[in-house]
Design an enzyme around this catalytic site. Structure first.
Site, PDB file in Angstrom:
ATOM      1  N   HIS A 128       0.819  -1.216   0.000  1.00 23.25           N
ATOM      2  CA  HIS A 128       0.000   0.000   0.000  1.00 23.25           C
ATOM      3  C   HIS A 128       0.848   1.260   0.000  1.00 23.25           C
ATOM      4  O   HIS A 128       0.416   2.301  -0.486  1.00 23.25           O
ATOM      5  CB  HIS A 128      -1.005  -0.049   1.143  1.00 23.25           C
ATOM      6  CG  HIS A 128      -2.120  -0.981   0.832  1.00 23.25           C
ATOM      7  ND1 HIS A 128      -2.112  -2.300   1.225  1.00 23.25           N
ATOM      8  CD2 HIS A 128      -3.231  -0.807   0.079  1.00 23.25           C
ATOM      9  CE1 HIS A 128      -3.204  -2.884   0.758  1.00 23.25           C
ATOM     10  NE2 HIS A 128      -3.902  -2.010   0.058  1.00 23.25           N
ATOM     11  N   ASP A 141      -4.628  -8.337  -4.111  1.00 26.03           N
ATOM     12  CA  ASP A 141      -4.757  -9.386  -3.104  1.00 26.03           C
ATOM     13  C   ASP A 141      -5.019 -10.747  -3.731  1.00 26.03           C
ATOM     14  O   ASP A 141      -4.573 -11.769  -3.207  1.00 26.03           O
ATOM     15  CB  ASP A 141      -5.881  -9.038  -2.118  1.00 26.03           C
ATOM     16  CG  ASP A 141      -5.395  -8.061  -1.063  1.00 26.03           C
ATOM     17  OD1 ASP A 141      -4.294  -8.290  -0.530  1.00 26.03           O
ATOM     18  OD2 ASP A 141      -6.072  -7.062  -0.807  1.00 26.03           O
ATOM     19  N   CYS A 183      -9.989  -3.417 -10.134  1.00 28.84           N
ATOM     20  CA  CYS A 183      -9.509  -2.187  -9.490  1.00 28.84           C
ATOM     21  C   CYS A 183      -8.134  -2.383  -8.871  1.00 28.84           C
ATOM     22  O   CYS A 183      -7.609  -1.481  -8.220  1.00 28.84           O
ATOM     23  CB  CYS A 183     -10.510  -1.686  -8.461  1.00 28.84           C
ATOM     24  SG  CYS A 183     -10.748  -2.828  -7.097  1.00 28.84           S
ATOM     25  N   GLU A 204     -11.174 -10.895  -4.207  1.00 31.13           N
ATOM     26  CA  GLU A 204      -9.732 -10.788  -3.992  1.00 31.13           C
ATOM     27  C   GLU A 204      -9.176 -11.944  -3.174  1.00 31.13           C
ATOM     28  O   GLU A 204      -8.014 -11.945  -2.791  1.00 31.13           O
ATOM     29  CB  GLU A 204      -9.367  -9.429  -3.384  1.00 31.13           C
ATOM     30  CG  GLU A 204     -10.187  -9.009  -2.203  1.00 31.13           C
ATOM     31  CD  GLU A 204      -9.860  -7.576  -1.741  1.00 31.13           C
ATOM     32  OE1 GLU A 204      -8.891  -6.978  -2.232  1.00 31.13           O
ATOM     33  OE2 GLU A 204     -10.587  -7.085  -0.862  1.00 31.13           O
ATOM     34  N   ARG A 241     -10.575   4.195  -1.486  1.00 31.11           N
ATOM     35  CA  ARG A 241     -10.064   3.404  -0.355  1.00 31.11           C
ATOM     36  C   ARG A 241     -10.314   4.181   0.935  1.00 31.11           C
ATOM     37  O   ARG A 241      -9.450   4.896   1.430  1.00 31.11           O
ATOM     38  CB  ARG A 241      -8.565   3.144  -0.528  1.00 31.11           C
ATOM     39  CG  ARG A 241      -8.195   2.171  -1.645  1.00 31.11           C
ATOM     40  CD  ARG A 241      -6.686   1.956  -1.680  1.00 31.11           C
ATOM     41  NE  ARG A 241      -6.306   0.748  -2.402  1.00 31.11           N
ATOM     42  CZ  ARG A 241      -5.900   0.727  -3.669  1.00 31.11           C
ATOM     43  NH1 ARG A 241      -5.825   1.839  -4.363  1.00 31.11           N
ATOM     44  NH2 ARG A 241      -5.545  -0.412  -4.246  1.00 31.11           N
TER      45      ARG A 241
END
Ligand code: PEP
Ligand code: MG
Length: 588
Positions: A213, A479, A526, A455, A320
């Site tokens: 991230h 993920d 995404c 995910e 997010r």
């Protein structure tokens, strides 16, 4: 001497500038002050330091009045050491230098000098002295805390410095008018977030994977970044000239004039390419065979919405929301604060749809940058929807805020990390409950489409259940790859095995697209794959018509879309799906 450090490419482009090293503390403001403010900033550090000295002297005084039992000798010796460190002429002279000559704000000057002194401690032979580094960090931390009570009168500038350093900057040693690049051992997503409004033109970290991230936020800032550069923070010194090549994942330290000239040229080429791409901003994303493709933006904060609109996004495919929850010492935003933030995002998108994902805290996204997750496998632990379902009151607060924001425009709600039918049912019933609560309170709310992220392989293998309960799906490839291949996405030591083109990953992506479309339900990607131009043709061939990515990637992906013929790509994509080594097929 020129040398190169290799890492993982994260965000495109070239940055040429001076290194700013961070020693542990990155949670302080970084901005430039005006020359007229130098004296005031030095006074702030002095006031902070004097206050800590005063506090320690008082403590010493108290200790002297105690007997040896209550006040161990070590405590008094430690205070002596701390007092000595605080009055160290190097610390004071260094801080003054960074403020006066570089125009750094007070906190930045203090942490920069702290890093320089820490390095000297690291190089000491004597173990006792080496260990004093921790003391130095402690006293600097105390000074910073005192300084927090005396805010700087200076308003930080809104945007990073970027661009090519002028020739005279390259020649002038010590000038303040050159880009700065940040080198740190590690930066948490929360740290990165505060750098969004900072002066840095590039980033390098020792650790991290391509889809960690931290890397994702760096990419959203659209400035060159390299992660996983192992010992970069040890090898580079404060103020070294460095080049960050975000395309190749390399940092060049102390570049020779020839190398500088070469990278200056590359930088100008990249600027030209950006200029060329910007002409596509108003061009509809339609393939050669007439397929309309939806290009959406991923955002972290409501304030990112204008950049998404500027880039030509037709909506937000992934907001997010967890970034709003970070770095707040556990004081989570209440319903009103969240509602206002979601509303700002919706209004910022000027009537285009906004997909708000409920919080995805956990794993490499801790709530607080200093709080490390002490679970053994945090990526497999209490993360995302699991975290939300574990605290229904907190989750309901977010659900109500999202529902209320839907009064102001088209809002979709997206749920991360679902795997079990029981989690799905619980989520759906909590959404109903949130509506009922708003009804009881007589508060207005709007319609939202409910979507699930795919995910976890378990989700991709039980799509029927997902498609029964949800209005749309969004594939989180970051993920999905991590969990399919058992590769920690944030760990640079296994980054070479993190493979978006592994046949198993492609199969799950392909099936999710096909099954959603068979039931007429919208599906998008995404994860970072959606913004990777090397993947655009393949995803189009697999039938994908909706891509969500960092705004900075939209025009480059649009260029691929405009050149694509989905009928031909469909046939080719099937052969890629069946290949033992799909990556090879993409090379041809
Ligand atoms: C993903 O996993 O692909 C995704 C988009 O979510 P995040 O990167 O925030 O985990
Ligand atoms: Mg995810």
């Amino acid at each position: 001497m020129t040398f190169a450090i290799h890492g993982l490419p994260v965000a495109r482009g070239i940055a040429i500038g001076r290194a700013v090293l961070m020693a542990g503390r990155v949670d302080v403001a970084h901005y430039f002050i005006e020359p007229a403010q130098v004296a005031a900033e030095i006074d702030r550090v002095r006031a902070g330091r004097d206050a800590v000295i005063e506090e320690m002297r008082r403590l010493q005084h108290t200790i002297t009045g105690m007997g040896p039992k209550e006040a161990p000798h070590e405590l008094s010796a430690l205070l002596d050491v701390h007092l000595m460190l605080l009055q160290d002429p190097d610390l004071i002279a260094g801080v003054k230098h960074w403020i006066t000559d570089r125009l750094y704000n007070a906190e930045w000057a203090l942490t920069t000098q702290l890093e320089a002194i820490s390095r000297q401690f690291d190089e000491m032979e004597d173990e006792y002295l080496r260990e004093r580094k921790a003391d130095l960090e402690q006293v600097a931390g105390r000074v910073l805390r005192f300084m927090k009570g005396v805010p700087s009168p200076v308003v930080p500038p809104p945007a990073p410095r970027r661009g090519v350093p002028r020739q005279q900057d390259l020649l002038l040693d010590g000038t303040v008018d050159v880009p700065l690049v940040l080198i740190a051992h590690d930066l948490s997503p929360a740290d990165m977030l505060q750098f969004k409004q900072s002066v840095f033109a590039g980033f390098v970290t020792d650790v991290g994977g391509k889809t960690s991230h931290t890397a994702i936020v760096a990419r959203s800032m659209d400035i060159p970044a390299v992660v996983g550069a192992r010992s970069a923070s040890q090898l580079v010194r404060q103020d070294d000239w460095v080049i960050i090549d975000g395309d190749a994942g390399v940092m060049i330290v102390d570049p020779s004039p020839i190398i500088l000239a070469e990278y200056g040229f590359k930088q100008r080429q990249a600027e030209l390419e950006r200029g060329r791409l910007s002409r596509l901003r108003h061009t509809p994303a339609v393939t050669l065979d007439g397929q309309k493709i939806e290009l959406l933006a991923n955002i972290e904060l409501p304030e990112d919405a204008p950049a998404a609109v500027d880039a030509g996004a037709v909506g937000v495919g992934l907001f997010r929301s967890e970034f709003m929850f970070m770095g707040r010492d556990g004081h989570l935003p209440d319903e009103e604060e969240q509602y206002q933030a979601y509303r700002r995002a919706v209004e910022g998108m000027q009537g285009m749809p906004v997909t708000i994902r409920t919080v995805d805290i956990g794993a490499d996204k801790p709530l607080d940058s200093r709080r490390t997750d002490d679970h053994l496998n945090p990526a497999l632990g209490l993360r995302a929807i699991r975290w939300s379902l574990a605290d229904p009151a907190m989750f309901l607060t977010q659900l109500r805020a999202i529902l209320r924001a839907a009064v102001h425009g088209k809002v979709n709600m997206l749920i991360p990390m679902l795997a079990h039918a029981s989690e799905i049912r619980q989520t759906v019933s909590l959404v109903d409950h949130a509506r009922a609560e708003l009804d009881n309170r007589g508060v207005a709310y709007g319609p939202v489409a409910l979507g699930a992220m795919i995910e976890i392989p378990a989700a991709a293998l039980t799509l029927r259940t997902f498609l029964k309960y949800f209005d749309f799906l969004s594939i989180g490839t970051n993920d999905l790859i991590q969990y399919t291949l058992a590769i920690d996405r944030a760990d640079e030591s296994v980054a070479h095995l993190y493979d978006p083109l592994h046949p198993a990953v492609l199969r799950l992506v392909a099936d999710t697209i096909a099954q959603s479309q068979a039931l007429g339900k919208p599906v998008s990607v995404c994860g970072e794959m959606a913004g990777d131009t090397a993947m655009t043709r393949l995803l189009l061939g697999l039938g994908l018509r909706s891509f969500s990515m960092h705004p900075a990637q939209i025009l480059a992906v649009k260029q691929e879309v405009l050149r694509a013929d989905t009928q031909r790509l469909k046939v080719w994509a099937q052969t890629v799906l069946d290949a033992e080594d799909p990556a090879r097929m993409l090379e041809t």
